[in-house]
Design a protein around this motif. Structure first.
Motif, short mmCIF file in Angstrom:
data_model
loop_
_atom_site.label_atom_id
_atom_site.label_comp_id
_atom_site.label_asym_id
_atom_site.label_seq_id
_atom_site.Cartn_x
_atom_site.Cartn_y
_atom_site.Cartn_z
N ASP A 1 2.11 -1.12 4.88
CA ASP A 1 2.03 0.34 4.91
C ASP A 1 3.45 0.85 4.67
O ASP A 1 4.29 0.79 5.56
N LYS B 1 4.91 3.65 4.55
CA LYS B 1 5.43 4.68 5.44
C LYS B 1 5.85 4.12 6.79
O LYS B 1 6.88 4.52 7.35
N ASN B 2 5.07 3.19 7.31
CA ASN B 2 5.31 2.69 8.66
C ASN B 2 6.05 1.35 8.71
O ASN B 2 6.66 1.02 9.74
N ASP B 3 6.00 0.59 7.64
CA ASP B 3 6.58 -0.76 7.67
C ASP B 3 7.95 -0.88 7.00
O ASP B 3 8.62 -1.88 7.18
N THR C 1 1.75 4.62 0.81
CA THR C 1 1.29 5.59 1.82
C THR C 1 2.32 6.65 2.15
O THR C 1 2.12 7.44 3.07
N ASP D 1 -4.18 5.25 -3.58
CA ASP D 1 -4.86 3.96 -3.54
C ASP D 1 -6.09 3.98 -4.44
O ASP D 1 -6.00 3.68 -5.62
N HIS E 1 0.85 -1.19 0.00
CA HIS E 1 0.00 0.00 0.00
C HIS E 1 0.89 1.24 0.00
O HIS E 1 1.68 1.44 0.92
#
Length: 335
Positions: A323, A325-327, A290, A299, A288
């Motif tokens: 994600d 940005k976060n992962d 992000t 998306d 995804h």
């Protein structure tokens, strides 16, 4: 200074403990097969799945011959915004060949390309894109097209990052490809992009050889030219390896049902369904987008790589959603 023997022993024990702890920490850091992934749920899910299917003697064990993993390319392994890389290639080919086609100045969608009218080009839709590809990808031998792609991919630069497209691949996914192969998986690219557009460089960039690339294609014809056998590319669609075409392409080219599939858009939905909705241990993952700062955020509302139905299906089918940005600690390889 006198130090009692019991204190000396204790000190030595502490020193040994610290040394072992530090050594173990360094070893674990060095042995992390996915260093660009944050320690979040997606990384844990990947490691758990790989451990499960590679542990002999357990119910979920999968023999190496059946460890097939399939990856979409655009938006899953490399960048797909502001447009698909193959579209950028086609636009450059139209400009390069325009002098040989004066009629393009007044014929859409070629006129839109030459005038830089992206609105008119978008209005041409899929039909217009196919016209561009037929005009710029056909009318030459397979070897000539291979050279054209190789030359272009070596010199073309992304408009935002000013780097070759082959440097705008995702470092976490490169690590994932290597991790899977180190655990007995055979990795395939299954993309809506042109099969002959990808094959010249996928081995060098992803470690995926040409015979493990599945993609869309135009028709080719065997010809003898001046006594030399050649394959000539015709301006006719042969196969579209997108959406429902992906399971068909997998069956025709690979001949085995994958146990793991990785995508990022609705174009990958059927591939994820075909891979995961079957008995045995299976894994599906969606990337995804992000991260607008390091890459792009999009998306449901985009012309390139729309992620709508597939992300809804992920919740129902227990697919892992990354994600970015976060992962992911980093997006692109560091040069």
């Amino acid at each position: 200074m006198f130090v009692p023997r019991d204190l000396q022993t204790a000190a030595r024990a502490v020193a040994v403990f610290v040394t072992v702890a530090l050594t173990t920490t360094v070893a674990l850091a060095q042995s992390d097969p996915l260093p660009s992934w944050n320690d979040t749920a997606p990384k844990a899910a990947i490691v758990e799945f790989v451990g499960k299917v590679t542990k002999d003697g357990t119910p979920d064990f999968v023999p190496e011959a059946e460890r097939i993993a399939v990856f979409d390319n655009d938006g899953t392994l490399w960048i797909e915004h502001p447009m698909y890389v193959q579209l950028a290639f086609a636009l450059d080919r139209v400009k390069a060949e325009a002098q040989n086609h004066p009629e393009w100045k007044t014929t859409q969608p070629f006129q839109a390309v030459l005038e830089g009218d992206m609105k008119a080009l978008a209005a041409a839709g899929e039909k217009g894109l196919v016209e561009l590809i037929m005009a710029t990808h056909a009318g030459m031998t397979v070897d000539e097209f291979h050279k054209t792609v190789t030359d272009w991919i070596a010199t073309a630069r992304d408009p935002r990052f000013k780097k070759p497209y082959t440097e705008l691949v995702y470092q976490p996914m490169l690590e994932l490809l290597s991790y899977l192969r180190a655990n007995g998986f055979k990795t395939f690219i299954v993309s809506g992009g042109g099969i002959e557009m990808m094959r010249p460089w996928t081995d060098r960039v992803y470690g995926v050889p040409p015979e493990q690339v599945v993609g869309s294609s135009i028709k080719t014809e065997f010809q003898m030219k001046d006594g030399v056998p050649t394959l000539f590319r015709l301006p006719q669609v042969n196969f579209i390896d997108d959406k429902a075409g992906k399971p068909v392409g997998i069956n025709e080219h690979i001949g085995r049902r994958p146990i793991a599939a990785f995508g990022n858009s609705d174009g990958d939905l059927e591939m994820l369904q075909w891979t995961t909705m079957a008995p045995g241990a299976r894994f599906g993952l969606i990337v995804h987008h992000t991260d607008a700062e390091r890459e792009y955020a999009y998306d449901r509302n985009t012309e390139f790589g729309r992620l709508d139905k597939a992300v809804d299906a992920a919740a129902v089918n227990n697919w892992t959603v990354v994600d970015m940005k976060n992962d992911w600690k980093q997006i692109f390889p560091e040069k």
